[in-house]
Design a protein around this motif. Structure first.
Motif, PDB file in Angstrom:
ATOM      1  N   UNK A  50       0.720  -1.232  -0.179  1.00 33.39           N
ATOM      2  CA  UNK A  50       0.006  -0.041   0.082  1.00 33.39           C
ATOM      3  C   UNK A  50       0.846   1.246  -0.092  1.00 33.39           C
ATOM      4  N   UNK A  51       1.770   1.221   0.806  1.00 33.40           N
ATOM      5  CA  UNK A  51       2.687   2.460   1.208  1.00 33.40           C
ATOM      6  C   UNK A  51       3.311   2.604  -0.306  1.00 33.40           C
ATOM      7  N   UNK A  52       3.785   1.522  -1.010  1.00 31.38           N
ATOM      8  CA  UNK A  52       4.602   1.711  -2.140  1.00 31.38           C
ATOM      9  C   UNK A  52       3.637   2.234  -3.173  1.00 31.38           C
ATOM     10  N   UNK A  53       2.527   2.104  -3.262  1.00 30.88           N
ATOM     11  CA  UNK A  53       1.909   2.469  -4.367  1.00 30.88           C
ATOM     12  C   UNK A  53       1.494   4.002  -4.025  1.00 30.88           C
ATOM     13  N   UNK A  54       1.295   4.343  -2.610  1.00 25.09           N
ATOM     14  CA  UNK A  54       0.920   5.619  -2.303  1.00 25.09           C
ATOM     15  C   UNK A  54       2.131   6.539  -2.527  1.00 25.09           C
ATOM     16  N   UNK A  55       3.301   5.965  -2.376  1.00 27.08           N
ATOM     17  CA  UNK A  55       4.782   6.834  -2.603  1.00 27.08           C
ATOM     18  C   UNK A  55       4.764   6.991  -3.894  1.00 27.08           C
ATOM     19  N   UNK A  56       4.585   5.926  -4.777  1.00 19.57           N
ATOM     20  CA  UNK A  56       4.581   6.093  -6.175  1.00 19.57           C
ATOM     21  C   UNK A  56       3.707   7.173  -6.649  1.00 19.57           C
ATOM     22  N   UNK A  57       2.487   7.497  -6.112  1.00 23.42           N
ATOM     23  CA  UNK A  57       1.407   8.234  -6.527  1.00 23.42           C
ATOM     24  C   UNK A  57       2.156   9.848  -6.134  1.00 23.42           C
ATOM     25  N   UNK A  58       2.583   9.638  -4.664  1.00 28.08           N
ATOM     26  CA  UNK A  58       3.144  11.228  -4.469  1.00 28.08           C
ATOM     27  C   UNK A  58       4.316  11.540  -5.161  1.00 28.08           C
ATOM     28  N   UNK A  59       5.511  10.617  -5.335  1.00 33.41           N
ATOM     29  CA  UNK A  59       6.342  10.999  -5.938  1.00 33.41           C
ATOM     30  C   UNK A  59       5.943  11.666  -7.537  1.00 33.41           C
ATOM     31  N   UNK A  60       4.918  11.034  -8.152  1.00 40.64           N
ATOM     32  CA  UNK A  60       4.417  11.635  -9.401  1.00 40.64           C
ATOM     33  C   UNK A  60       3.551  13.033  -9.436  1.00 40.64           C
ATOM     34  N   UNK A  61       2.936  13.065  -8.313  1.00 38.45           N
ATOM     35  CA  UNK A  61       2.057  14.030  -8.238  1.00 38.45           C
ATOM     36  C   UNK A  61       2.556  15.064  -7.124  1.00 38.45           C
ATOM     37  N   UNK A  62       3.745  15.557  -7.352  1.00 33.61           N
ATOM     38  CA  UNK A  62       4.236  16.361  -5.981  1.00 33.61           C
ATOM     39  C   UNK A  62       3.456  17.577  -5.990  1.00 33.61           C
ATOM     40  N   UNK A  63       3.103  17.777  -4.674  1.00 32.49           N
ATOM     41  CA  UNK A  63       2.278  18.685  -4.316  1.00 32.49           C
ATOM     42  C   UNK A  63       2.484  18.894  -2.740  1.00 32.49           C
ATOM     43  N   UNK A  64       2.832  20.111  -2.265  1.00 31.36           N
ATOM     44  CA  UNK A  64       3.140  20.394  -0.763  1.00 31.36           C
ATOM     45  C   UNK A  64       2.198  19.953   0.236  1.00 31.36           C
ATOM     46  N   UNK A  65       0.761  20.087  -0.320  1.00 31.43           N
ATOM     47  CA  UNK A  65      -0.383  19.759   0.545  1.00 31.43           C
ATOM     48  C   UNK A  65      -0.127  18.303   0.985  1.00 31.43           C
ATOM     49  N   UNK A  66       0.061  17.463  -0.123  1.00 31.58           N
ATOM     50  CA  UNK A  66       0.340  15.939   0.122  1.00 31.58           C
ATOM     51  C   UNK A  66       1.372  15.618   1.099  1.00 31.58           C
ATOM     52  N   UNK A 120      16.854  20.836   0.920  1.00 31.31           N
ATOM     53  CA  UNK A 120      16.218  20.182  -0.221  1.00 31.31           C
ATOM     54  C   UNK A 120      15.498  21.234  -0.818  1.00 31.31           C
ATOM     55  N   UNK A 121      15.250  20.956  -2.375  1.00 32.50           N
ATOM     56  CA  UNK A 121      14.534  22.035  -2.928  1.00 32.50           C
ATOM     57  C   UNK A 121      13.517  21.213  -4.230  1.00 32.50           C
ATOM     58  N   UNK A 122      12.397  21.512  -4.212  1.00 31.52           N
ATOM     59  CA  UNK A 122      11.359  22.457  -3.357  1.00 31.52           C
ATOM     60  C   UNK A 122      11.345  21.777  -2.121  1.00 31.52           C
ATOM     61  N   UNK A 123      11.108  22.732  -1.242  1.00 32.95           N
ATOM     62  CA  UNK A 123      10.978  22.421   0.332  1.00 32.95           C
ATOM     63  C   UNK A 123      10.156  21.278   0.510  1.00 32.95           C
ATOM     64  N   UNK A 124       9.159  21.033  -0.100  1.00 36.61           N
ATOM     65  CA  UNK A 124       8.311  19.751   0.034  1.00 36.61           C
ATOM     66  C   UNK A 124       8.622  18.521  -0.648  1.00 36.61           C
ATOM     67  N   UNK A 125       9.741  18.500  -1.482  1.00 35.53           N
ATOM     68  CA  UNK A 125      10.098  17.252  -2.048  1.00 35.53           C
ATOM     69  C   UNK A 125       9.982  16.160  -1.251  1.00 35.53           C
ATOM     70  N   UNK A 126       8.765  15.215  -1.799  1.00 33.50           N
ATOM     71  CA  UNK A 126       8.313  14.172  -0.822  1.00 33.50           C
ATOM     72  C   UNK A 126       9.549  13.009  -0.885  1.00 33.50           C
ATOM     73  N   UNK A 127      10.355  12.974  -1.975  1.00 31.80           N
ATOM     74  CA  UNK A 127      11.249  12.173  -1.885  1.00 31.80           C
ATOM     75  C   UNK A 127      12.138  11.838  -0.851  1.00 31.80           C
TER      76      UNK A 127
END
Ligand SMILES: Nc1ncnc2c1ncn2[C@@H]1O[C@H](COP(=O)(O)OP(=O)(O)OP(=O)(O)O)[C@@H](O)[C@H]1O
Ligand SMILES: [Mg+2]
Lengths: 261, 212
Positions: A50-66, A120-127
């Motif tokens: 589950x986390x794997x899929x969530x991370x894939x999604x988050x990395x592909x749709x970068x958004x500070x809110x997420x 890091x930049x951008x400051x919210x880089x989920x990676x």
């Protein structure tokens, strides 16, 4: 550099042989732990997928809110986990202090680590944001759990000594000092011990993962050193905040002990 | 010194009026569970009364800072509290808690002599017998040199002869130094022999009060 071997699904499945072996052993020995073993293996698998899929999604749709949302969820889970893990009953003010210490301690460590140490930049880089926060929050959670248990147990079992200290004219801080120091000690000891064995006894998970995925061991080690220091910092900060605020919940404004009332 | 008026604590204590005089030895008698320890704890402000008033030197306990009060009115609990460490540590810890300067070994020996405990200062305090522990903790409060001693059965683990010796050396010390001693005891003999003033608690109230 060699390409990473992508595990095929059957290769991954074959790793479950370890679980099967364990189950057989437990069954033969008559240790009734089959259910727990199965459930934990299953949970681990499902949660990670589950986390794997969530991370894939988050990395592909970068958004500070997420990113912020993920951090909030992690914090809530961690705090809830501390409440659940502690065997003794926690008072409401103590729970509040656990939550405050976790939030203040981990967030300031995470921000310092990401913006000053790694920059890091951008400051919210989920990676970066998500895995590093995960490690810092997770380790602080373990530390504070130990601290909470020690503090609460200590105050209960040594109630008589604490009160005797008050009778002799001690302030609450003096009366609780020994218990507070013990709690701090036992909370940060595991982190310190893990630093001592690092690299010799075991390669930490994060580093192993990075090396496996093709990053130079030197880079991986740089990160590992930095994150270990970050974890130690966060664990100490969280625990210091917790015990310094937490011991006060056992006293009232009149310097009286209020355990069990 | 202490003045109690209509003091109520839960349904444990209910005291109409009581005066405990200064520079005197006051003994509190009463059967087990009658509230003797509770009364001392009230006077030490370890607990707060629900109704009424307690005055210490004409000042309501409510207006006195607990820690400040306890440094002037020290309490010795019923079961001795031994902290980890040796006899010296256990004597000095009281001074540390009260934020008073530490004293020399000579002074410690003098105090131990007062409570008739002839032991090496380096001996592990956990290794003492119950009665020895009781005397050690008594020595600890004597070292603090407070105005008032609240002692909760300080001789409960002692044989009658040792009890007599200890209490008389204690009373001597109190008289010589103009201290006030308030002592719970189960021994009428001790009360008769040493007290200037005795009262008995029965069913949570004072039944008789009198000079001896
Ligand atoms: N913390 C407490 N909460 C509720 N009740 C208490 C508490 N402490 C004491 N009591 C009750 O108050 C009563 C008086 O207790 P206290 O310890 O003052 O008695 P005592 O006269 O000192 O007895 P003893 O001679 O056995 O020491 C007892 O009935 C006891 O059960
Ligand atoms: Mg008692």
């Amino acid at each position: 550099m060699k390409d990473v071997i992508n595990l095929q699904i059957w290769q991954m499945a074959s790793a479950y042989v370890f679980i099967v072996v364990l189950l057989i052993f437990v069954r033969i020995r008559g240790i009734s732990r089959e259910k727990e073993i199965l459930i934990s293996a299953l949970r681990m698998t499902l949660q990670l997928i589950l986390v794997g899929y969530i991370l894939v999604y988050l990395f592909e749709n970068i958004n500070p809110l997420y990113t912020i949302l993920v951090i909030i969820i992690m914090e809530i889970f961690a705090i809830y986990n501390i409440f659940k893990r502690t065997k003794t009953k926690l008072s409401k003010p103590l729970k509040k202090i656990i939550a405050i210490s976790m939030l203040l301690g981990t967030l300031s460590s995470i921000l310092y680590f990401l913006f000053i140490v790694v920059n890091i930049s951008p400051w919210y880089d989920p990676r970066y944001f998500i895995p590093i926060s995960g490690m810092i929050i997770g380790n602080s959670m373990t530390g504070i759990s130990l601290g909470v248990t020690r503090l609460v147990d200590g105050m209960h079992t040594q109630k008589h000594l604490v009160e005797s200290a008050l009778m002799l004219g001690a302030t609450p801080r003096m009366a609780a000092k020994k218990i507070v120091n013990n709690a701090f000690d036992s909370a940060i000891l595991p982190t310190i011990n893990s630093m001592v064995g690092m690299g010799i006894v075991f390669l930490p998970g994060m580093m192993t993962g990075q090396i496996l995925s093709g990053i130079s061991p030197i880079t991986a080690i740089e990160y590992q050193i930095a994150i270990m220091l970050g974890i130690l910092g966060s664990v100490s900060l969280t625990v210091i905040l917790f015990i310094n605020l937490g011991y006060k919940t056992f006293f009232n404004g009149k310097s009286q002990l209020v355990i069990g009332d | 010194m202490f003045l109690l008026k209509e003091v109520k604590y839960k349904n444990i204590l209910n005291i109409k009026a009581l005066t405990i005089p200064e520079n005197k030895v006051t003994c509190i008698l009463g059967e087990s569970g009658s509230g003797k320890s509770t009364l001392l704890r009230l006077l030490n402000k370890l607990i707060s009364y629900d109704r009424g008033e307690i005055f210490y030197n004409n000042q309501s306990l409510k207006e006195i800072d607990s820690v400040k009060l306890r440094r002037s009115v020290v309490m010795l609990p019923q079961s001795p509290a031994i902290f980890s460490g040796n006899i010296r540590d256990n004597l000095l810890i009281g001074l540390k808690f009260a934020e008073k300067p530490p004293v020399s070994d000579d002074r410690l020996h003098a105090v131990l002599k007062l409570v008739h405990l002839d032991e090496d200062l380096n001996k592990d305090a956990e290794k003492l017998s119950e009665g020895e522990k009781q005397r050690l903790t008594l020595g600890r409060v004597l070292l603090l040199d407070p105005h008032v001693f609240l002692l909760d059965e300080p001789s409960s683990s002692l044989d009658e002869d040792t009890e007599h010796i200890i209490i008389s050396s204690l009373v001597d010390y109190v008289k010589k130094n103009n201290k006030t001693l308030i002592m719970v005891t189960h021994s009428k003999k001790v009360a008769n022999h040493f007290a200037d003033n005795t009262f008995e608690i029965k069913k949570a109230t004072i039944i008789n009060e009198g000079e001896v």
